[in-house]
Design a protein around this motif. Sequence first.
Motif, mmCIF file in Angstrom:
data_model
loop_
_atom_site.group_PDB
_atom_site.id
_atom_site.type_symbol
_atom_site.label_atom_id
_atom_site.label_comp_id
_atom_site.label_asym_id
_atom_site.label_seq_id
_atom_site.Cartn_x
_atom_site.Cartn_y
_atom_site.Cartn_z
ATOM 1 N N HIS A 24 -10.502 16.729 -5.458
ATOM 2 C CA HIS A 24 -11.263 16.010 -6.480
ATOM 3 C C HIS A 24 -11.194 14.503 -6.191
ATOM 4 O O HIS A 24 -10.640 13.720 -6.969
ATOM 5 N N LEU A 25 -11.804 14.116 -5.072
ATOM 6 C CA LEU A 25 -11.759 12.717 -4.663
ATOM 7 C C LEU A 25 -12.461 11.801 -5.649
ATOM 8 O O LEU A 25 -12.156 10.607 -5.736
ATOM 9 N N ASP A 26 -13.410 12.360 -6.415
ATOM 10 C CA ASP A 26 -14.125 11.545 -7.389
ATOM 11 C C ASP A 26 -13.187 10.989 -8.457
ATOM 12 O O ASP A 26 -13.443 9.932 -9.040
ATOM 13 N N LYS A 27 -12.068 11.674 -8.688
ATOM 14 C CA LYS A 27 -11.112 11.203 -9.691
ATOM 15 C C LYS A 27 -10.283 10.035 -9.180
ATOM 16 O O LYS A 27 -9.714 9.293 -9.962
ATOM 17 N N ILE A 28 -10.214 9.895 -7.851
ATOM 18 C CA ILE A 28 -9.386 8.842 -7.266
ATOM 19 C C ILE A 28 -10.111 7.510 -7.226
ATOM 20 O O ILE A 28 -9.532 6.458 -7.480
ATOM 21 N N GLY A 29 -11.413 7.547 -6.936
ATOM 22 C CA GLY A 29 -12.219 6.334 -6.972
ATOM 23 C C GLY A 29 -12.017 5.442 -5.768
ATOM 24 O O GLY A 29 -11.390 5.820 -4.777
ATOM 25 N N GLY A 30 -12.568 4.234 -5.860
ATOM 26 C CA GLY A 30 -12.503 3.294 -4.756
ATOM 27 C C GLY A 30 -13.672 3.476 -3.802
ATOM 28 O O GLY A 30 -14.348 4.515 -3.808
ATOM 29 N N ALA A 31 -13.924 2.459 -2.981
ATOM 30 C CA ALA A 31 -15.017 2.539 -2.012
ATOM 31 C C ALA A 31 -14.809 3.699 -1.041
ATOM 32 O O ALA A 31 -15.748 4.379 -0.649
ATOM 33 N N PRO A 41 -12.206 6.826 -1.241
ATOM 34 C CA PRO A 41 -11.103 7.478 -1.951
ATOM 35 C C PRO A 41 -9.973 7.922 -1.037
ATOM 36 O O PRO A 41 -8.811 7.938 -1.451
ATOM 37 N N VAL A 42 -10.290 8.281 0.201
ATOM 38 C CA VAL A 42 -9.249 8.674 1.156
ATOM 39 C C VAL A 42 -8.321 7.494 1.431
ATOM 40 O O VAL A 42 -7.096 7.624 1.407
ATOM 41 N N GLU A 43 -8.912 6.338 1.678
ATOM 42 C CA GLU A 43 -8.113 5.133 1.910
ATOM 43 C C GLU A 43 -7.317 4.761 0.663
ATOM 44 O O GLU A 43 -6.150 4.359 0.749
ATOM 45 N N GLN A 44 -7.960 4.900 -0.495
ATOM 46 C CA GLN A 44 -7.300 4.604 -1.760
ATOM 47 C C GLN A 44 -6.066 5.490 -1.930
ATOM 48 O O GLN A 44 -4.978 5.015 -2.282
ATOM 49 N N ALA A 45 -6.220 6.780 -1.675
ATOM 50 C CA ALA A 45 -5.128 7.726 -1.882
ATOM 51 C C ALA A 45 -4.010 7.531 -0.870
ATOM 52 O O ALA A 45 -2.828 7.442 -1.233
ATOM 53 N N LEU A 46 -4.358 7.470 0.419
ATOM 54 C CA LEU A 46 -3.323 7.363 1.443
ATOM 55 C C LEU A 46 -2.611 6.016 1.387
ATOM 56 O O LEU A 46 -1.402 5.938 1.610
ATOM 57 N N GLY A 47 -3.342 4.959 1.091
ATOM 58 C CA GLY A 47 -2.708 3.657 0.940
ATOM 59 C C GLY A 47 -1.705 3.657 -0.208
ATOM 60 O O GLY A 47 -0.599 3.109 -0.102
ATOM 61 N N PHE A 48 -2.083 4.299 -1.299
ATOM 62 C CA PHE A 48 -1.220 4.397 -2.476
ATOM 63 C C PHE A 48 0.041 5.197 -2.164
ATOM 64 O O PHE A 48 1.149 4.803 -2.518
ATOM 65 N N ILE A 49 -0.141 6.325 -1.477
ATOM 66 C CA ILE A 49 0.994 7.209 -1.194
ATOM 67 C C ILE A 49 1.945 6.592 -0.178
ATOM 68 O O ILE A 49 3.163 6.564 -0.382
ATOM 69 N N PHE A 50 1.406 6.074 0.925
ATOM 70 C CA PHE A 50 2.265 5.541 1.974
ATOM 71 C C PHE A 50 2.911 4.207 1.598
ATOM 72 O O PHE A 50 3.776 3.714 2.329
ATOM 73 N N ALA A 51 2.527 3.655 0.468
ATOM 74 C CA ALA A 51 3.222 2.463 -0.031
ATOM 75 C C ALA A 51 4.652 2.809 -0.453
ATOM 76 O O ALA A 51 5.500 1.920 -0.564
ATOM 77 N N GLN A 52 4.899 4.094 -0.689
ATOM 78 C CA GLN A 52 6.241 4.545 -1.042
ATOM 79 C C GLN A 52 7.039 4.835 0.229
ATOM 80 O O GLN A 52 6.637 5.651 1.050
ATOM 81 N N GLN A 53 8.165 4.169 0.388
ATOM 82 C CA GLN A 53 8.946 4.267 1.624
ATOM 83 C C GLN A 53 9.509 5.663 1.856
ATOM 84 O O GLN A 53 9.798 6.042 2.984
ATOM 85 N N GLY A 54 9.670 6.433 0.782
ATOM 86 C CA GLY A 54 10.303 7.735 0.936
ATOM 87 C C GLY A 54 9.424 8.802 1.549
ATOM 88 O O GLY A 54 9.922 9.861 1.940
ATOM 89 N N VAL A 55 8.124 8.571 1.645
ATOM 90 C CA VAL A 55 7.204 9.615 2.096
ATOM 91 C C VAL A 55 7.411 9.929 3.573
ATOM 92 O O VAL A 55 7.368 9.047 4.426
ATOM 93 N N THR A 56 7.619 11.217 3.863
ATOM 94 C CA THR A 56 7.768 11.657 5.241
ATOM 95 C C THR A 56 6.420 12.033 5.834
ATOM 96 O O THR A 56 6.049 11.582 6.921
ATOM 97 N N SER A 57 5.671 12.886 5.116
ATOM 98 C CA SER A 57 4.371 13.316 5.612
ATOM 99 C C SER A 57 3.500 13.753 4.444
ATOM 100 O O SER A 57 4.000 14.246 3.428
ATOM 101 N N VAL A 58 2.200 13.570 4.605
ATOM 102 C CA VAL A 58 1.218 13.991 3.609
ATOM 103 C C VAL A 58 0.470 15.197 4.174
ATOM 104 O O VAL A 58 -0.128 15.107 5.253
ATOM 105 N N VAL A 59 0.526 16.315 3.467
ATOM 106 C CA VAL A 59 -0.119 17.543 3.942
ATOM 107 C C VAL A 59 -1.528 17.625 3.366
ATOM 108 O O VAL A 59 -1.709 17.644 2.143
#
Length: 261
Positions: A212-219, A221-239
């Motif tokens: 449901h990328l429409d819920k994430i928004g931004g120009a 949404p993939v960049e919006q989501a991955l940028g948001f997630i990888f801002a957290q240092q603890g993340v090992t991998s995104v499946v």
Amino acid sequence: MEKRALTSDILVSPLGLGTVKFGRNQGVKYPKGFELPSDQQIDHLLGLAFDLGINLIDTAPAYGLSEERLGKRLLNRQEWVIETKVGESFEKGESSFDFSTDATRLSVERSLRRLKTDYLDLILIHSDGNDEKILKYEGVLDTLMQMQQQGYIRAVGISSKTVEGALLAYELGCDAVMATYNPTYTDELPVLEAAAKQHKAVLIKKAFASGHLDKIGGADPVEQALGFIFAQQGVTSVVLGTLNPDHLRHNVQVAKAVLGA
């Protein structure tokens, strides 16, 4: 993409390929229905993932035919980190759960046969939502850790549904947790923070809100989501699960840009 430590001796790409769509199109929460891919489509997607630097494959008995189809194709076994699960089965359109000692051992043995391998890199407990009860009172975790000592499994963890369950898993010695985190859902942020603090692995599911990328928004949404997630240092991998080669290429391109790779 530079690999990240799942454990001291298991390195994974910051993006993993989810394969629920390889084997199951019933009872899923994606916005649009889909047909199961052909063998040729799977071969192409796996080859592309490998060429793009992805080495983590996410599957599960509850993903229908996914394990069996992967087992026929991951011929360069040593190049892949295979993560599967125990506890949930999906048959005749319905899920069922069994976290007993016997069911756990049988599930692992079945996954080994289906995936045509003599070891599994990571097994996660496929939680039904009762994380703490499963970890404390069922036989599944002890059985997995015993099989880990026997060499059938390299790492053990849980695909959790609660913060409390994920934190307990770390306390009980689990190597990894799979948690939900994206710009529309941040309730499990404490899990990511604990992972960073304790130097444990955390894999992220539902990064795109189950499609449901429409819920994430931004120009983008993939960049919006991955940028948001990888801002957290603890993340090992995104499946991430996709059957579209263009989407896979874009996901990797964005991840590399976000990570400065």
